[in-house]
Enzyme design. Structure first.
Site, short mmCIF file in Angstrom:
data_model
loop_
_atom_site.label_atom_id
_atom_site.label_comp_id
_atom_site.label_asym_id
_atom_site.label_seq_id
_atom_site.Cartn_x
_atom_site.Cartn_y
_atom_site.Cartn_z
N LYS A 1 42.42 29.48 11.21
CA LYS A 1 42.84 28.34 10.36
C LYS A 1 43.14 28.80 8.93
O LYS A 1 44.16 28.43 8.36
CB LYS A 1 41.74 27.26 10.34
CG LYS A 1 41.39 26.71 11.71
CD LYS A 1 40.35 25.61 11.65
CE LYS A 1 38.99 26.05 11.11
NZ LYS A 1 38.30 27.06 11.94
N ARG B 1 35.73 17.17 11.12
CA ARG B 1 34.99 18.03 12.02
C ARG B 1 34.23 17.26 13.09
O ARG B 1 33.58 17.85 13.93
CB ARG B 1 33.97 18.77 11.18
CG ARG B 1 33.83 20.19 11.62
CD ARG B 1 34.08 21.10 10.61
NE ARG B 1 33.59 22.41 10.84
CZ ARG B 1 34.05 23.41 10.13
NH1 ARG B 1 34.97 23.21 9.22
NH2 ARG B 1 33.58 24.60 10.33
N ARG C 1 35.06 39.97 10.81
CA ARG C 1 35.71 39.47 9.59
C ARG C 1 34.95 39.93 8.35
O ARG C 1 33.72 39.99 8.34
CB ARG C 1 35.77 37.94 9.59
CG ARG C 1 36.31 37.39 8.25
CD ARG C 1 36.58 35.93 8.28
NE ARG C 1 35.44 35.16 8.71
CZ ARG C 1 35.52 33.87 9.05
NH1 ARG C 1 36.66 33.24 8.98
NH2 ARG C 1 34.44 33.23 9.45
N ARG D 1 30.68 37.42 5.49
CA ARG D 1 30.24 36.05 5.22
C ARG D 1 28.84 35.88 5.78
O ARG D 1 28.54 36.37 6.87
CB ARG D 1 31.21 35.06 5.88
CG ARG D 1 31.93 34.18 4.90
CD ARG D 1 33.06 33.43 5.55
NE ARG D 1 32.60 32.34 6.39
CZ ARG D 1 33.42 31.42 6.92
NH1 ARG D 1 34.71 31.48 6.68
NH2 ARG D 1 32.94 30.45 7.67
N ARG E 1 27.78 28.25 15.45
CA ARG E 1 28.95 27.51 14.94
C ARG E 1 29.92 27.17 16.06
O ARG E 1 30.51 26.10 16.08
CB ARG E 1 29.64 28.33 13.84
CG ARG E 1 28.83 28.37 12.56
CD ARG E 1 29.23 29.53 11.67
NE ARG E 1 30.63 29.53 11.34
CZ ARG E 1 31.35 30.64 11.11
NH1 ARG E 1 30.77 31.83 11.20
NH2 ARG E 1 32.61 30.55 10.80
P1 AP5 Z 1 40.22 33.08 9.81
O1 AP5 Z 1 41.63 32.75 9.48
O2 AP5 Z 1 39.28 33.37 8.69
O3 AP5 Z 1 39.60 31.97 10.80
P2 AP5 Z 1 39.12 30.47 10.54
O4 AP5 Z 1 39.62 29.62 11.65
O5 AP5 Z 1 39.48 30.05 9.15
O6 AP5 Z 1 37.57 30.65 10.73
P3 AP5 Z 1 36.33 30.08 9.88
O7 AP5 Z 1 35.15 30.85 10.29
O8 AP5 Z 1 36.68 30.03 8.41
O9 AP5 Z 1 36.24 28.62 10.42
P4 AP5 Z 1 35.00 27.71 10.36
O10 AP5 Z 1 35.59 26.42 10.79
O11 AP5 Z 1 33.82 28.13 11.12
O12 AP5 Z 1 34.47 27.87 8.87
P5 AP5 Z 1 34.62 26.98 7.57
O13 AP5 Z 1 34.76 27.87 6.44
O14 AP5 Z 1 35.60 25.88 7.78
O15 AP5 Z 1 40.25 34.33 10.82
C1 AP5 Z 1 39.06 34.90 11.34
C2 AP5 Z 1 39.22 36.42 11.46
O16 AP5 Z 1 40.21 36.70 12.46
C3 AP5 Z 1 39.71 37.12 10.19
O17 AP5 Z 1 39.10 38.38 10.09
C4 AP5 Z 1 41.23 37.28 10.41
O18 AP5 Z 1 41.75 38.40 9.73
C5 AP5 Z 1 41.31 37.43 11.92
N1 AP5 Z 1 42.51 36.85 12.53
C6 AP5 Z 1 43.10 35.67 12.18
N2 AP5 Z 1 44.17 35.44 12.98
C7 AP5 Z 1 44.23 36.49 13.85
C8 AP5 Z 1 45.12 36.81 14.94
N3 AP5 Z 1 46.14 36.01 15.30
N4 AP5 Z 1 44.88 37.96 15.63
C9 AP5 Z 1 43.84 38.78 15.29
N5 AP5 Z 1 42.98 38.54 14.26
C10 AP5 Z 1 43.17 37.39 13.56
O19 AP5 Z 1 33.17 26.27 7.51
C11 AP5 Z 1 32.01 27.00 7.20
C12 AP5 Z 1 30.82 26.07 7.12
O20 AP5 Z 1 31.01 25.09 6.07
C13 AP5 Z 1 30.54 25.22 8.37
O21 AP5 Z 1 29.79 25.93 9.35
C14 AP5 Z 1 29.76 24.04 7.78
O22 AP5 Z 1 28.43 24.40 7.49
C15 AP5 Z 1 30.50 23.81 6.47
N6 AP5 Z 1 31.61 22.87 6.63
C16 AP5 Z 1 32.93 23.13 6.39
N7 AP5 Z 1 33.67 22.04 6.63
C17 AP5 Z 1 32.82 21.05 7.02
C18 AP5 Z 1 32.99 19.70 7.40
N8 AP5 Z 1 34.19 19.12 7.46
N9 AP5 Z 1 31.89 19.00 7.75
C19 AP5 Z 1 30.65 19.55 7.70
N10 AP5 Z 1 30.41 20.82 7.36
C20 AP5 Z 1 31.50 21.58 7.00
MG MG Z 2 38.38 29.55 7.43
#
Ligand code: AP5
Ligand code: MG
Length: 217
Positions: A13, A85, A124, A157, A168
């Protein structure tokens, strides 16, 4: 235009939001990025969110929706990454958009098998200063563990250890994946195969957002 990128942790994402925002002029609103910045700055919001983020649990809905409501400006084009979410947040978003006479144009699922998501999450790394995203397998920083963009330290992270990453993914399955049915019923849902190369995923997303992709209902 309001577009939601849905997808499991590690589905890409953040990676894709960066590309799409610069290509289509979206404002990228990533709730996880906002929480990490608030936690680093030790703000009141950061203190409230820290324990949840660290342990891979969702931050309580009231905190998240208040934060998002304070950022959504009428008339702007948003790419939402990590919000909503769960169903409660999806309904809260609908209520925020109604008075703005805005609606959700597309909800795109970045579809990735769990085994691949775990690999991506545990490999990552991110810049501790500017948040640039790396991967020890597919996108390592050029200079040891220093950020290519700003020279900051590249770190793991706190929630990317294997146990928390698995937690997660469970939370995603339980609470976030029901949103697929919710948005299918709204007629705005699309799916992209996120196991392809980043470039191919970007191309598929761009096609959908340029209006030339099919809208599967
Ligand atoms: P990356 O692009 O970083 O993936 P991502 O989908 O953004 O993954 P996240 O871990 O950020 O998602 P998340 O939803 O768990 O975390 P968030 O920060 O929202 O890519 C991942 C890796 O893969 C990278 O190394 C990249 O280089 C590689 N990659 C990407 N594309 C690729 C491809 N095509 N091929 C190969 N490699 C690839 O949330 C974190 C925390 O915040 C949550 O757990 C929660 O506690 C809180 N939170 C956030 N939003 C909310 C909400 N709405 N409600 C409640 N709590 C929330
Ligand atoms: Mg992300």
């Amino acid at each position: 235009m309001i577009v939601i990128l849905l997808g499991a942790p590690g589905s890409g994402k953040g990676t894709q939001s960066k590309v799409l925002s610069s290509k289509f002029g979206f404002t990228h609103l990533a709730t996880g990025d906002i929480f990490r910045a608030e936690i680093a700055q030790k703000t009141t919001l950061g203190q409230k969110a820290a324990e949840y983020v660290k342990s891979g649990k969702l931050v309580p809905d009231a905190i998240v929706t208040e934060m998002v409501a304070g950022k959504l400006e009428a008339g702007k084009n948003y790419l939402l990454d990590g919000f909503p979410r769960n169903l409660e947040q999806a309904q809260a978003l609908d209520s925020m958009l109604r008075p703005q006479k805005a609606s959700i144009d597309r909800v795109i699922l970045l579809d990735l098998p769990e085994s691949e998501a775990i690999k991506r999450l545990t490999s990552r790394r991110i810049c501790s200063k500017c948040g640039e995203v790396y991967n020890t397998v597919t996108r390592p920083p050029k200079n040891d563990m220093k950020c290519d963009v700003c020279g900051g330290d590249v770190i793991q992270r706190e929630d990317d250890g294997e146990a928390t990453a698995k937690k997660r993914l469970m939370v995603f399955d339980d609470l976030t994946s029901p949103l697929v049915a919710y948005y299918k019923a709204e007629g705005v849902f699309e799916r992209v195969d996120a196991s392809q190369t980043p470039e191919k995923v970007s191309a598929d997303l761009s096609k959908l957002l340029s209006g030339s992709g099919s809208l599967a209902r």
